[in-house]
Design a protein around this motif. Structure first.
Motif, PDB file in Angstrom:
ATOM      1  N   LEU A  28      -1.468 -83.842  78.852  1.00 12.66           N
ATOM      2  CA  LEU A  28      -2.095 -83.902  80.165  1.00 12.66           C
ATOM      3  C   LEU A  28      -1.187 -83.370  81.529  1.00 12.66           C
ATOM      4  N   LYS A  29       0.233 -83.294  80.865  1.00 17.02           N
ATOM      5  CA  LYS A  29       1.246 -83.040  81.792  1.00 17.02           C
ATOM      6  C   LYS A  29       1.135 -81.687  82.750  1.00 17.02           C
ATOM      7  N   PRO A  30       0.630 -80.711  82.034  1.00 16.44           N
ATOM      8  CA  PRO A  30       0.234 -79.579  82.902  1.00 16.44           C
ATOM      9  C   PRO A  30      -0.650 -79.857  84.156  1.00 16.44           C
ATOM     10  N   LEU A  31      -1.676 -80.713  84.012  1.00 16.33           N
ATOM     11  CA  LEU A  31      -2.495 -81.113  85.154  1.00 16.33           C
ATOM     12  C   LEU A  31      -2.112 -82.107  85.944  1.00 16.33           C
ATOM     13  N   TYR A  32      -1.552 -83.045  85.531  1.00 15.10           N
ATOM     14  CA  TYR A  32      -1.102 -84.531  86.243  1.00 15.10           C
ATOM     15  C   TYR A  32       0.164 -84.787  86.329  1.00 15.10           C
ATOM     16  N   GLY A  33       1.224 -84.048  85.629  1.00 16.74           N
ATOM     17  CA  GLY A  33       2.393 -84.096  85.539  1.00 16.74           C
ATOM     18  C   GLY A  33       3.156 -84.607  87.057  1.00 16.74           C
ATOM     19  N   ASN A  34       2.625 -83.888  88.030  1.00 16.58           N
ATOM     20  CA  ASN A  34       3.418 -83.794  89.519  1.00 16.58           C
ATOM     21  C   ASN A  34       2.957 -84.978  90.287  1.00 16.58           C
TER      22      ASN A  34
END
Length: 93
Positions: A28-34
């Motif tokens: 999920l990092k690409p969508l929620y990592g920030n």
């Protein structure tokens, strides 16, 4: 727009056998990592809340090489029903 992170965790689990928090976070990092709340402690809370609500179950646990507890969870039938009912098909994994 994307799914709320807890529902994204459940949605991810719907297409995988048993997963731990690090595997879910990596996916999920690409969508929620920030997001500020993208951390292991909060995502472990997602797992525990999903378990408390009867949507996932503890599948197994083990210690890694550094003696950290790794808990693997599996989605159950109620969790799959929730994904089918509340997750738009465009978010399906």
């Amino acid at each position: 727009m994307s799914l709320p992170s807890r529902m994204a965790v459940l949605n991810y689990m719907n297409s995988h056998e048993a997963v731990d928090v690090k595997a879910v976070m990596a996916a999920l990092k690409p969508l929620y990592g920030n997001e500020k709340q993208f951390n292991e402690e909060l995502y472990m809370e997602h797992f525990m809340a999903l378990e408390a609500n009867g949507l996932v179950e503890l599948d197994s646990y083990e210690l890694d090489k550094d003696d950290n507890l790794i808990m693997n969870y599996r989605i159950n039938a109620d969790g799959r029903d929730a994904v089918a009912k509340y997750v738009d098909k465009k978010y399906s994994n």
